[in-house]
Design a protein around this motif. Structure first.
Motif, PDB file in Angstrom:
ATOM      1  N   TYR A  31       0.820  -1.205   0.000  1.00 26.57           N
ATOM      2  CA  TYR A  31       0.000   0.000   0.000  1.00 26.57           C
ATOM      3  C   TYR A  31       0.859   1.261   0.000  1.00 26.57           C
ATOM      4  N   GLY A  96      -0.924  -2.464   4.681  1.00 30.82           N
ATOM      5  CA  GLY A  96      -2.331  -2.518   4.354  1.00 30.82           C
ATOM      6  C   GLY A  96      -3.190  -2.931   5.517  1.00 30.82           C
ATOM      7  N   GLY A  97      -4.466  -2.670   5.409  1.00 30.96           N
ATOM      8  CA  GLY A  97      -5.395  -2.986   6.483  1.00 30.96           C
ATOM      9  C   GLY A  97      -5.331  -1.917   7.549  1.00 30.96           C
ATOM     10  N   ASN A  98      -6.399  -1.763   8.299  1.00 31.10           N
ATOM     11  CA  ASN A  98      -6.411  -0.650   9.240  1.00 31.10           C
ATOM     12  C   ASN A  98      -5.619  -0.941  10.499  1.00 31.10           C
ATOM     13  N   THR A  99      -5.036  -2.106  10.625  1.00 31.80           N
ATOM     14  CA  THR A  99      -4.213  -2.374  11.797  1.00 31.80           C
ATOM     15  C   THR A  99      -2.744  -2.185  11.507  1.00 31.80           C
ATOM     16  N   GLY A 100      -2.442  -1.683  10.336  1.00 35.67           N
ATOM     17  CA  GLY A 100      -1.050  -1.484   9.984  1.00 35.67           C
ATOM     18  C   GLY A 100      -0.645  -0.035  10.083  1.00 35.67           C
ATOM     19  N   GLU A 101       0.512   0.208  10.683  1.00 38.28           N
ATOM     20  CA  GLU A 101       1.013   1.569  10.765  1.00 38.28           C
ATOM     21  C   GLU A 101       1.474   2.018   9.388  1.00 38.28           C
ATOM     22  N   LEU A 102       1.497   3.327   9.195  1.00 40.71           N
ATOM     23  CA  LEU A 102       1.987   3.915   7.961  1.00 40.71           C
ATOM     24  C   LEU A 102       3.383   4.475   8.192  1.00 40.71           C
TER      25      LEU A 102
ATOM     26  N   TYR B  32     -10.124   1.246  14.898  1.00 39.15           N
ATOM     27  CA  TYR B  32      -8.688   1.177  15.152  1.00 39.15           C
ATOM     28  C   TYR B  32      -8.162   2.594  15.205  1.00 39.15           C
ATOM     29  N   TYR B  36       0.413   9.401  15.998  1.00 32.60           N
ATOM     30  CA  TYR B  36       1.648   9.659  15.286  1.00 32.60           C
ATOM     31  C   TYR B  36       2.282  10.898  15.875  1.00 32.60           C
ATOM     32  N   SER B  93      -9.411   4.562  11.769  1.00 33.89           N
ATOM     33  CA  SER B  93      -9.892   3.921  10.542  1.00 33.89           C
ATOM     34  C   SER B  93     -10.962   2.900  10.895  1.00 33.89           C
ATOM     35  N   ASN B  96     -11.152  -2.281   8.431  1.00 33.36           N
ATOM     36  CA  ASN B  96     -10.047  -2.659   7.559  1.00 33.36           C
ATOM     37  C   ASN B  96      -9.965  -1.779   6.309  1.00 33.36           C
TER      38      ASN B  96
END
Lengths: 113, 112
Positions: A31, A96-102, B32, B36, B93, B96
């Motif tokens: 992503y 990806g997915g909303n549990t992943g940090e950017l 979720y 930051y 968010s 998902n």
């Protein structure tokens, strides 16, 4: 070194000109995202991409075009820049997915005169 | 419409004391939440997160609390250090979805 890089870091352009901001990541994240940061608004999502050749609109997509022909690159194009597009633009990548940090780049400051 | 709100643009605390940063959200579908941290001329970096199935998550000096009924979360930093001085963004968010929404940010200043 692995990471996410944006170019140019600073750009001044005129109204009506086309501008492309580049983003390159070496993590092989699926992503990639483009955000703009404006005072009082925080970070707003412009476009994102789940994989090569797959892109989706975010919260504020008007006036922007993206492409993703290669997994590692995600350029953002302003086809005809306007003063309201003066902003700091951040590229990010993630698994990806909303549990992943950017993971964010350092930002590109764009001024449209 | 801003679905994630940080109503305090700035916060100043003394070194060693607790910093409490607040965040409110309006979308009940958010499940979720992330915080930051951003230093000047750098991109935001991930600090801590919490799932809606929990009400607390702790990582060293940082703790995030979630109150779903009030649609409110807070970040506690104890003890605060001068190096914590930065802008903190709250993000959320839903389902998902990769459309992560951010608040406007709170600038924290920790005074020596």
């Amino acid at each position: 070194d692995a990471g996410i890089t944006q170019s140019p870091r600073y750009k001044i352009t005129e109204t009506g000109r086309q501008v492309t901001l580049m983003c390159h990541q070496t993590w092989s994240h699926s992503y990639m995202f483009w955000y703009r940061q404006d005072l009082g608004h925080g970070l707003r999502l412009i476009y994102y991409s789940a994989a090569a050749d797959i892109t989706d609109k975010g919260e504020v997509p008007d006036g922007y075009v993206v492409s993703r022909s290669k997994t590692e690159n995600f350029p953002l194009t302003l086809e005809s820049a306007t003063r309201s597009q003066t902003s700091v633009y951040f590229c990010a990548s993630g698994r990806g997915g909303n549990t992943g940090e950017l993971f964010f780049g350092e930002g590109s400051r764009l001024t449209v005169l | 419409d801003q679905q994630v709100k940080q109503n305090s643009p700035s916060l100043s605390v003394q070194e060693g004391r607790i910093s409490i940063l607040n965040c409110d959200y309006t979308n009940s579908m958010f499940d979720y939440f992330l915080w930051y941290k951003k230093y000047p001329a750098e991109g935001p970096t991930f600090l801590i997160s919490i799932s809606s199935i929990k009400d607390k998550n702790e990582d060293g000096r940082f703790t995030v609390f979630l109150n779903k009924s009030a649609k409110h979360l807070s970040l506690h930093i104890v003890p605060s250090q001068p190096g914590d001085s930065a802008v903190y963004f709250c993000a959320a968010s839903a389902n998902n979805n990769n459309d992560m929404r951010f608040g406007a940010g709170t600038r924290l200043t920790v005074k020596p």
